[in-house]
Design a protein around this motif. Structure first.
Motif, mmCIF file in Angstrom:
data_model
loop_
_atom_site.group_PDB
_atom_site.id
_atom_site.type_symbol
_atom_site.label_atom_id
_atom_site.label_comp_id
_atom_site.label_asym_id
_atom_site.label_seq_id
_atom_site.Cartn_x
_atom_site.Cartn_y
_atom_site.Cartn_z
ATOM 1 N N GLU A 256 -2.642 9.590 -5.872
ATOM 2 C CA GLU A 256 -2.836 9.784 -4.430
ATOM 3 C C GLU A 256 -2.497 8.469 -3.730
ATOM 4 N N ILE A 257 -1.497 8.534 -2.861
ATOM 5 C CA ILE A 257 -1.129 7.300 -2.147
ATOM 6 C C ILE A 257 -1.754 7.328 -0.763
ATOM 7 N N VAL A 258 -2.516 6.284 -0.474
ATOM 8 C CA VAL A 258 -3.107 6.140 0.851
ATOM 9 C C VAL A 258 -2.309 5.029 1.529
ATOM 10 N N SER A 259 -1.579 5.377 2.567
ATOM 11 C CA SER A 259 -0.814 4.308 3.233
ATOM 12 C C SER A 259 -1.001 4.422 4.736
ATOM 13 N N ASN A 298 -7.682 -2.447 8.379
ATOM 14 C CA ASN A 298 -8.227 -1.426 7.464
ATOM 15 C C ASN A 298 -7.784 -1.653 6.024
ATOM 16 N N GLY A 299 -6.830 -2.556 5.868
ATOM 17 C CA GLY A 299 -6.218 -2.757 4.555
ATOM 18 C C GLY A 299 -7.195 -3.084 3.452
ATOM 19 N N PRO A 300 -7.939 -4.183 3.553
ATOM 20 C CA PRO A 300 -8.812 -4.539 2.425
ATOM 21 C C PRO A 300 -9.821 -3.434 2.111
ATOM 22 N N GLY A 301 -10.342 -2.781 3.157
ATOM 23 C CA GLY A 301 -11.323 -1.703 2.944
ATOM 24 C C GLY A 301 -10.720 -0.577 2.125
ATOM 25 N N GLU A 302 -9.537 -0.085 2.553
ATOM 26 C CA GLU A 302 -8.883 1.015 1.830
ATOM 27 C C GLU A 302 -8.449 0.567 0.439
ATOM 28 N N ALA A 303 -7.875 -0.646 0.385
ATOM 29 C CA ALA A 303 -7.377 -1.125 -0.908
ATOM 30 C C ALA A 303 -8.531 -1.307 -1.891
ATOM 31 N N ARG A 304 -9.688 -1.739 -1.372
ATOM 32 C CA ARG A 304 -10.855 -1.906 -2.254
ATOM 33 C C ARG A 304 -11.367 -0.563 -2.738
ATOM 34 N N ALA A 306 -9.647 2.045 -3.228
ATOM 35 C CA ALA A 306 -8.690 2.695 -4.137
ATOM 36 C C ALA A 306 -8.818 2.095 -5.539
ATOM 37 N N ASP A 307 -8.143 2.726 -6.493
ATOM 38 C CA ASP A 307 -8.133 2.150 -7.844
ATOM 39 C C ASP A 307 -7.321 0.871 -7.846
ATOM 40 N N ILE A 308 -6.260 0.905 -7.044
ATOM 41 C CA ILE A 308 -5.385 -0.264 -6.951
ATOM 42 C C ILE A 308 -4.746 -0.248 -5.573
ATOM 43 N N GLY A 309 -4.435 -1.401 -5.035
ATOM 44 C CA GLY A 309 -3.817 -1.368 -3.720
ATOM 45 C C GLY A 309 -3.411 -2.738 -3.229
ATOM 46 N N ILE A 310 -2.685 -2.685 -2.108
ATOM 47 C CA ILE A 310 -2.325 -3.947 -1.468
ATOM 48 C C ILE A 310 -2.719 -3.874 0.007
ATOM 49 N N ALA A 311 -3.052 -5.042 0.550
ATOM 50 C CA ALA A 311 -3.292 -5.155 1.985
ATOM 51 C C ALA A 311 -2.362 -6.250 2.488
ATOM 52 N N GLY A 312 -1.424 -5.883 3.360
ATOM 53 C CA GLY A 312 -0.383 -6.807 3.788
ATOM 54 C C GLY A 312 -0.908 -7.976 4.610
ATOM 55 N N GLY A 313 -0.203 -9.093 4.441
ATOM 56 C CA GLY A 313 -0.452 -10.265 5.279
ATOM 57 C C GLY A 313 0.826 -10.559 6.034
ATOM 58 N N ALA A 317 0.947 -10.261 0.536
ATOM 59 C CA ALA A 317 -0.108 -9.224 0.511
ATOM 60 C C ALA A 317 -1.158 -9.601 -0.519
ATOM 61 N N LEU A 318 -2.367 -9.094 -0.284
ATOM 62 C CA LEU A 318 -3.414 -9.265 -1.299
ATOM 63 C C LEU A 318 -3.380 -8.051 -2.209
ATOM 64 N N LEU A 319 -3.413 -8.296 -3.510
ATOM 65 C CA LEU A 319 -3.422 -7.209 -4.480
ATOM 66 C C LEU A 319 -4.864 -6.979 -4.934
ATOM 67 N N PHE A 320 -5.316 -5.724 -4.800
ATOM 68 C CA PHE A 320 -6.686 -5.368 -5.203
ATOM 69 C C PHE A 320 -6.653 -4.439 -6.400
ATOM 70 N N LYS A 321 -7.663 -4.562 -7.236
ATOM 71 C CA LYS A 321 -7.790 -3.613 -8.347
ATOM 72 C C LYS A 321 -9.263 -3.332 -8.531
ATOM 73 N N LYS A 322 -9.617 -2.055 -8.521
ATOM 74 C CA LYS A 322 -11.021 -1.641 -8.675
ATOM 75 C C LYS A 322 -11.958 -2.453 -7.779
#
Ligand code: SF4
Length: 345
Positions: A256-259, A298-304, A306-313, A317-322
């Protein structure tokens, strides 16, 4: 409201609460075994559970034997008018046949039903708004949900009269509201598994929209046992679209891609990144939520979340995992970093 009855198509069960099976239809000449097998393999790779193919002549019916020898995907033979093609397709090893019993003489339908019974293969009664009988058209003043359901029961009766009950039903109309109303009515009145679809839905864009609304609303009602998204496009486009609808309805747990939609705060080429991530993850059957977000709002919230995600700068971008920040990555490394982390998962 899954159907009460269950049928078997090759090694797949449909109905009775089984997993909703995804189907597609070949657009190769069925008699061209090589092209048909190659397309079936591509569809299987994408997650297609069952394939259907037109059987317009005996050459196509005969080809089923060789196709079945080369691939193990359950095969449905689609037949109109000519009972001999149905018998030949069954002989050649079709796992299910789709006919409209109403457009064949009753004694010939009885032959088909007897052969299907002997081979333990089901029949799909495919009611189509475009081919309703003149009588039903007149009785209901056109294509209506009631007319389609009555047509389905007329066809069911023909098969039941032949002592045949291994049936699944489709009620396809090109009008989404009529389509949905017909399936809702049928689900209330019949125990048979329902094959969902919106017929002649249109080109890729329009077809996906109509199917998402038509099939999606039925799935949310708990109606449907198998489905096909019909598109005026390559069949290979139909399978991911079907999984997209199942996933949006909360039934299939795939990627599921949340963008985010992007806005004036976006400082990376998020649209291209999201498109490429989606393309590269197509066909991967893992329950993963991947966030591709444009900025810190909203990036860090959604990315956090998710199982994995990025929040653009700004160019990165910051890469999040779990829920944890893994690291900061440069814009041109976002896709590879995201995919390599997903691979590890
Ligand atoms: S996440 Fe940021 S960039 Fe994306 S739409 Fe929201 S505010 Fe705009």
């Amino acid at each position: 409201m899954a159907s009460l009855k269950k049928i078997r198509v090759g090694n797949i069960f449909i109905g009775g609460g089984e997993r909703i099976a995804v189907q597609s239809m070949l657009n190769t000449k069925t008699a061209d075994v090589k092209a048909s097998v190659m397309q079936i393999c591509r569809l299987k790779e994408l997650g297609c559970d069952i394939v259907r193919a037109a059987v317009p002549d005996l050459e196509a019916a005969e080809a089923i034997r060789e196709i079945k020898r080369l691939v193990d995907v359950p095969f449905v033979a689609d037949i109109h008018f000519d009972y001999r093609l149905a018998l030949a397709a069954i002989e050649a090893g079709a796992d299910k046949i789709r006919i409209n019993p109403g457009n064949m003489p009753k004694d010939k339908v009885a032959l088909i039903a007897a052969k299907c019974k002997e081979r333990e293969i089901p029949i799909r009664v495919g009611v189509n708004g475009g081919s309703l009988s003149r009588e039903l058209h007149k009785k209901y003043g056109g294509v209506t949900a009631e007319a389609m359901v009555e047509s389905a029961f007329e066809n069911i009766k023909i098969l039941n009269d032949c002592d045949f009950d291994d049936i699944c039903i489709s009620l396809k109309a090109s009008s989404v509201p009529i389509n949905v109303a017909a399936y809702r009515l049928m689900a209330k009145r019949s125990p048979y598994p329902l094959h969902l679809g919106v017929t002649e839905a249109g080109t890729e864009r329009q077809g996906i929209i109509k199917s998402a609304v038509g099939i999606g609303s039925l799935l949310l009602d708990g109606i449907g046992d198998t489905l096909r998204v019909s598109l005026t496009a390559e069949p290979e486009k139909e399978v991911p679209a079907a999984y997209g609808i199942l996933s949006a309805a909360g039934i299939h747990k795939g990627i599921e891609i949340v963008s985010c939609p992007t806005c004036g705060r976006t400082r990376i080429d998020l649209i291209s990144i999201a498109k490429e991530v989606e393309e590269r993850l197509t066909g991967i059957d893992k329950p993963l939520k991947v966030a591709v977000m444009g900025c810190a709002v909203n990036g860090p919230g959604e990315a956090r979340d998710a199982d994995i995600g990025i929040a653009g700068g700004d160019g990165d971008a910051l890469l999040f995992k779990k829920g944890e920040i893994v690291r900061k990555v440069k814009e041109d490394e976002i896709i590879s970093a995201l995919l390599s982390e997903i691979e590890k998962m």
